[in-house]
Motif scaffolding. Structure first.
Motif, PDB file in Angstrom:
ATOM      1  N   GLY A  29       1.823  -7.169  -5.926  1.00 39.92           N
ATOM      2  CA  GLY A  29       1.847  -6.833  -4.661  1.00 39.92           C
ATOM      3  C   GLY A  29       2.211  -7.610  -3.618  1.00 39.92           C
ATOM      4  N   GLY A  30       2.903  -7.001  -2.509  1.00 38.45           N
ATOM      5  CA  GLY A  30       3.324  -8.165  -1.692  1.00 38.45           C
ATOM      6  C   GLY A  30       3.976  -7.322  -0.528  1.00 38.45           C
ATOM      7  N   PHE A  31       5.169  -7.917   0.116  1.00 33.23           N
ATOM      8  CA  PHE A  31       5.690  -7.343   1.256  1.00 33.23           C
ATOM      9  C   PHE A  31       7.069  -7.612   1.336  1.00 33.23           C
ATOM     10  N   GLY A  32       7.797  -6.523   1.678  1.00 33.56           N
ATOM     11  CA  GLY A  32       9.279  -6.304   1.686  1.00 33.56           C
ATOM     12  C   GLY A  32       9.675  -6.759   2.928  1.00 33.56           C
ATOM     13  N   HIS A  33      10.031  -7.870   3.542  1.00 35.69           N
ATOM     14  CA  HIS A  33      10.948  -8.115   4.669  1.00 35.69           C
ATOM     15  C   HIS A  33      12.073  -7.396   5.131  1.00 35.69           C
ATOM     16  N   THR A  34      12.900  -6.989   4.322  1.00 31.50           N
ATOM     17  CA  THR A  34      13.874  -5.975   4.657  1.00 31.50           C
ATOM     18  C   THR A  34      13.542  -4.871   5.039  1.00 31.50           C
ATOM     19  N   LEU A  35      12.691  -4.178   4.160  1.00 28.51           N
ATOM     20  CA  LEU A  35      12.078  -2.953   4.414  1.00 28.51           C
ATOM     21  C   LEU A  35      11.118  -3.031   5.500  1.00 28.51           C
TER      22      LEU A  35
ATOM     23  N   THR B 149       7.362   1.986  -8.379  1.00 23.24           N
ATOM     24  CA  THR B 149       7.253   0.858  -7.069  1.00 23.24           C
ATOM     25  C   THR B 149       6.260   1.955  -6.113  1.00 23.24           C
ATOM     26  N   PHE B 150       5.572   1.282  -5.027  1.00 30.91           N
ATOM     27  CA  PHE B 150       4.618   2.012  -4.122  1.00 30.91           C
ATOM     28  C   PHE B 150       4.999   1.457  -2.974  1.00 30.91           C
ATOM     29  N   THR B 151       5.262   2.110  -1.895  1.00 31.95           N
ATOM     30  CA  THR B 151       5.588   1.551  -0.366  1.00 31.95           C
ATOM     31  C   THR B 151       4.194   2.139   0.252  1.00 31.95           C
ATOM     32  N   VAL B 152       4.026   1.315   1.470  1.00 29.65           N
ATOM     33  CA  VAL B 152       3.046   1.631   2.243  1.00 29.65           C
ATOM     34  C   VAL B 152       3.361   1.579   3.682  1.00 29.65           C
ATOM     35  N   ASP B 153       3.470   2.717   4.528  1.00 30.34           N
ATOM     36  CA  ASP B 153       4.178   2.656   5.755  1.00 30.34           C
ATOM     37  C   ASP B 153       3.318   1.658   6.779  1.00 30.34           C
ATOM     38  N   ASP B 154       2.049   1.459   6.744  1.00 27.30           N
ATOM     39  CA  ASP B 154       1.390   0.751   7.722  1.00 27.30           C
ATOM     40  C   ASP B 154       1.660  -0.844   7.036  1.00 27.30           C
ATOM     41  N   PRO B 155       2.522  -1.411   7.954  1.00 24.66           N
ATOM     42  CA  PRO B 155       2.852  -2.855   7.867  1.00 24.66           C
ATOM     43  C   PRO B 155       1.752  -3.721   7.583  1.00 24.66           C
ATOM     44  N   SER B 156       0.423  -3.601   8.044  1.00 26.57           N
ATOM     45  CA  SER B 156      -0.676  -4.221   8.376  1.00 26.57           C
ATOM     46  C   SER B 156      -1.467  -4.335   6.966  1.00 26.57           C
TER      47      SER B 156
END
Ligand code: ABU
Length: 814
Positions: free
Chosen positions: A755-761, A726-733
């Motif tokens: 790919g997508g967006f985690g609304h809790t994270l 799993t990969f996360t990106v700090d920039d929410p945009s």
């Protein structure tokens, strides 16, 4: 000429590029005992009037690789057979005339990098240097693929036919198929106007005749013919032989050089279907009457790009019917309805680009009795009941044709031929603001608009208009309780004395536990690859209720059915329509459920991974304690006629807990946070459970034999060549869509499968395999420095090998 053959191992029906390529490759695999039957002459269907562009990049790595085989084959074929193919690797240009198209192109360039295909982004001026005849005032940017090219469709087919003959294949022209003989669900012979050929395998490469041919034996081949036109000019000064092919999607057109002139064709947004009720007899080497009125819209767009067209002499306007499919992908593989009946058809204007690679893949599928690699985007089993109706096929196919060069927006839904399959809750959910998506004909709520919002999706490469709505549903699921209508799930019943033994053989996880247990499991092929990913609920000693994804109904049914041990008393029945499914998910799910039943739904009375029959709001419900969103929850499988009543009772009981409707877009964000894999993107036949981080769901610690076990045992002792992370990106945009390149220590090391967006994270999330052909050391994988390439730009990211949300499963098992 020798006697008409009466026996063959394989009979290929259709002498176009796909039929000859399949025969050529079958011969290479030792199936020299192959006969090609052509109703008239080779190429006389639609191959002879194909434009012949060969582009390679697709949104799927394996299909891109398949097209790459076409290029490699066409580069070598003439040397092998001595027959010219007209192949030239003159490169392919693609233009972008809007900022959105430029973003699409940049994302495609990143996809190409992910898949190892050379593609360069160019300025308008650089593109013009390669294609001097075009004006570029409106061009924002361009992409150039140096290994793309073009071929002469008829020559290449003749060359493949010669290669096939050299390999021992017999080709018979002027021979019509009159029937297919079957016995016990298998092909036994092809009947022709010249006699019967007994065979093991019949291969339907009959182009636009493929649907009718399939129908002879009850096989659904969902395609229709659509009128396609391109014009051919006289020689134009300044058109070199080396001119790259050109695609100008914002002007709906494509171009290629031909004897010093240009070929220009296009995809009108208002296409015309042809001969939907049957192709006229004797339609061989025939074209349609040119329809200049219809083509005028394309000519006007084209002249704006290439002013020389205004004065060029026009040799002819070629108007020919070509077969297209509802989703724009071709159709490959063994028909689920009939063993030994293979299909290679519906090439959607990519027949020449795909022919070499598709013939190879199909031949390998036939010879190996399984797809050589994951071919899901083109697999015939991606279709279902909805695609059996020719009017549905026509309507959806025309939409698909009209969008051939349209922007491929992320998450875009089809607009045509809807609604078709509706859950009993459809009207109720619609009245509450549901914005529906569609899968396999089913209408499914994507998300719910609040009062004052419009349930409509506006296409974008940026943050979508439904982002906040999905965030609301996400939070309702994490913090309270939400209800998801998942009635479209495919459901099967496996019943019989030997159900346990049969299923134990097919499932990688242990399904032999007693009635009342529920097992999440994969079903593996002999290579250990994941063919199915589903839940198996044991209702009784001789009875299992199996649930799988909507889109996998045909595929998974076929996989289970074909792998049931011979002679086993185990019968598979599709019960999809018998049950609606409501998934009740969230920390207050139990509170809601307990209000509606006298049965014990406490953690002790109804633990995780169990199935129970509940009397729920007056309905006999099969309740599965399972989740795909990472919260306490139940899937309620409700006999269809009770669904509305149960839904109303659930909503009324849930009001005090803040219950919300939620849709599939929320499921996507929730499952990404939890690291739940999706078949078809994160997992599939090319990935083993060990590579996918699903080793915990495999019964290697037991002695129970199962399909794929040997492959997994062999792999267990070795370093994995890929590992899902799993990969996360700090920039929410940053918007992750899948296919972004994973860079490990600065070098490409894979791509995102989701790919997508985690609304809790509050972060973008992606899943993807980190790859290294030399083998991976998990500690070294952890220690790497990672970035993602997103739309040709580098973005720092963090790799995780454990779930981001509730890694200890505390919430799920609460
Ligand atoms: N048969 C026309 C192909 C057009 C394209 O490759 O985009």
């Amino acid at each position: 000429m020798s006697e008409f053959p009466t026996q063959a191992r394989a009979v290929v029906i259709g002498g176009g590029i796909v039929g000859t390529s399949t025969a050529y490759h079958l011969a290479k695999l030792g199936w020299a005992d192959t006969v090609v039957i052509e109703r008239h002459k080779l190429t006389s269907g639609s191959t002879f009037h194909a434009a012949g562009l060969v582009g390679q990049l697709r949104s799927n790595a394996n299909i891109t690789q398949l097209l790459g085989h076409s290029v490699r084959l066409y580069t070598e074929l003439e040397r092998e057979t001595g027959l010219a193919t007209g192949w030239k690797m003159n490169g392919g240009l693609r233009l972008a005339c809007t900022e959105a198209r430029w973003t699409e192109l940049k994302r495609q360039a990143t996809t190409a990098k992910s898949f190892g295909l050379e593609m360069h982004l160019l300025s308008a001026r650089e593109a013009q240097d390669l294609w001097p005849l075009m004006q570029v005032e409106d061009v924002v940017g361009a992409a150039y693929l140096p290994t793309d090219g073009q071929a002469n469709p008829s020559d290449i087919t003749q060359s493949l036919a010669k290669g096939a003959r050299m390999g021992g294949v017999t080709i018979r022209e002027d021979t019509e198929v009159t029937g297919i003989e079957t016995r016990d669900g298998r092909v036994t012979a092809v009947l022709t106007s010249r006699g019967r050929i007994a065979c093991e395998v019949a291969v339907n490469c009959a182009g636009q005749w493929a649907r009718e041919l399939g129908r002879m034996v009850g096989v659904n081949v969902p395609l229709v013919s659509v009128e396609h036109q391109y014009m051919v000019t006289e020689a134009i000064p300044g058109v070199p032989r080396t001119l790259p092919t050109l695609r100008d999607p914002d002007r709906l057109t494509y171009w290629k050089e031909e004897v010093g002139g240009l070929v220009m064709g296009g995809y009108e947004p208002n296409p015309i279907a042809w001969a939907v009720d049957g192709i006229p007899d004797g339609f061989n080497f025939q074209l349609l009457q040119p329809n200049w009125d219809h083509f005028q819209q394309i000519v006007e767009l084209a002249m704006g790009r290439v002013p020389a067209l205004e004065t060029a002499g026009i040799k002819e306007l070629i108007a020919g019917p070509e077969s297209f499919t509802p989703d724009g992908n071709f159709i490959l593989g063994e028909a689920p309805e009939l063993r030994g009946f293979y299909v290679g058809a519906g090439f959607n204007a990519f027949g020449i680009a795909s022919g070499g690679g598709a013939g190879k893949a199909l031949a390998e599928w036939i010879a190996g009795n399984q797809p050589p690699y994951d071919l899901w985007p083109v697999d015939i089993r991606r279709f279902g009941r909805a695609q059996a109706d020719v009017d549905w096929v026509r309507r959806r196919t025309l939409e698909s044709y009209g969008k051939h060069y349209a922007m491929a927006w992320p998450n875009e839904e089809h607009a045509s031929a809807r609604p078709l399959r509706r859950s009993p809750l459809y009207d109720r959910l619609k009245a509450q603001g549901a914005c529906f998506g569609e899968k396999l004909g089913w209408e499914r709520p994507n998300w719910f608009a609040a009062a004052g919002e419009t349930p409509e999706e506006i296409p974008t490469f940026g943050r979508p208009n439904w982002f906040e709505a999905v965030g609301r549903e996400h939070r309702a699921t994490r913090e309270a309780v939400a209800v998801f209508d998942q009635s479209s799930f495919a459901k099967f019943l496996l019943v019989g004395r030997d159900a346990e033994t049969a299923l134990s053989w097919i499932c990688a996880n242990d399904v032999s536990r007693p009635p009342g247990t529920l097992t999440y499991t994969q079903m593996l092929n002999a290579k250990g690859g994941i063919e199915c990913d589903l839940t198996v609920a044991r209702l009784a000693a001789d009875r299992y209720h199996i649930t799988t994804g909507t889109g996998f109904a045909t595929h998974d049914f076929d996989w289970i059915n074909r792998n049931l041990p011979a002679g086993a008393d185990a019968h598979l029945v599709d019960v999809t329509s018998a049950y609606a499914v409501l998934s009740l998910m969230g920390p207050r799910a139990r509170d809601v459920l307990q209000k509606l039943t006298r049965d014990d739904v406490s953690n002790a009375g109804f633990p995780f991974a169990r199935v129970r029959q509940l009397a729920l709001a007056g309905a006999p419900v099969i309740a599965l304690r399972i989740t795909y969103v990472g919260e306490l929850g139940w899937e309620l499988h409700i006999p269809t006629e009770f669904a509305v009543g149960v839904y109303e009772a659930v909503m009324a009981a849930g009001a005090e807990f803040g219950i919300a409707n939620a849709g599939y877009r929320a499921i996507e964000t929730l499952r990404l946070e939890k690291g739940y894999r999706a078949w078809g993107s994160d997992i599939g036949p090319d990935h083993t459970p060990l590579e996918a981080g699903l080793g915990w769901a495999v019964k290697l610690k037991t002695a129970i034999p199962f399909l794929g076990r040997e492959a997994l045992e062999a792999q267990r002792g070795q370093r994995l060549k890929k590992l899902l992370a799993t990969f996360t990106v700090d920039d929410p945009s940053v918007v992750l869509l899948g296919r972004e390149t994973i860079l490990r220590d600065g070098k490409p090391a894979g791509w995102l499968s989701s790919g997508g967006f985690g609304h809790t994270l509050g972060k973008p999330i992606g899943l993807g395999y980190v790859r290294d052909p030399a083998g991976l050391d998990p500690d070294a994988v952890r220690a790497g420095t990672y970035a993602l390439e997103v739309a040709a730009e580098r973005v720092p990211c963090t790799l995780h090998l454990d779930p981001l949300y509730d890694p200890k499963m505390v919430r799920v098992k609460a």
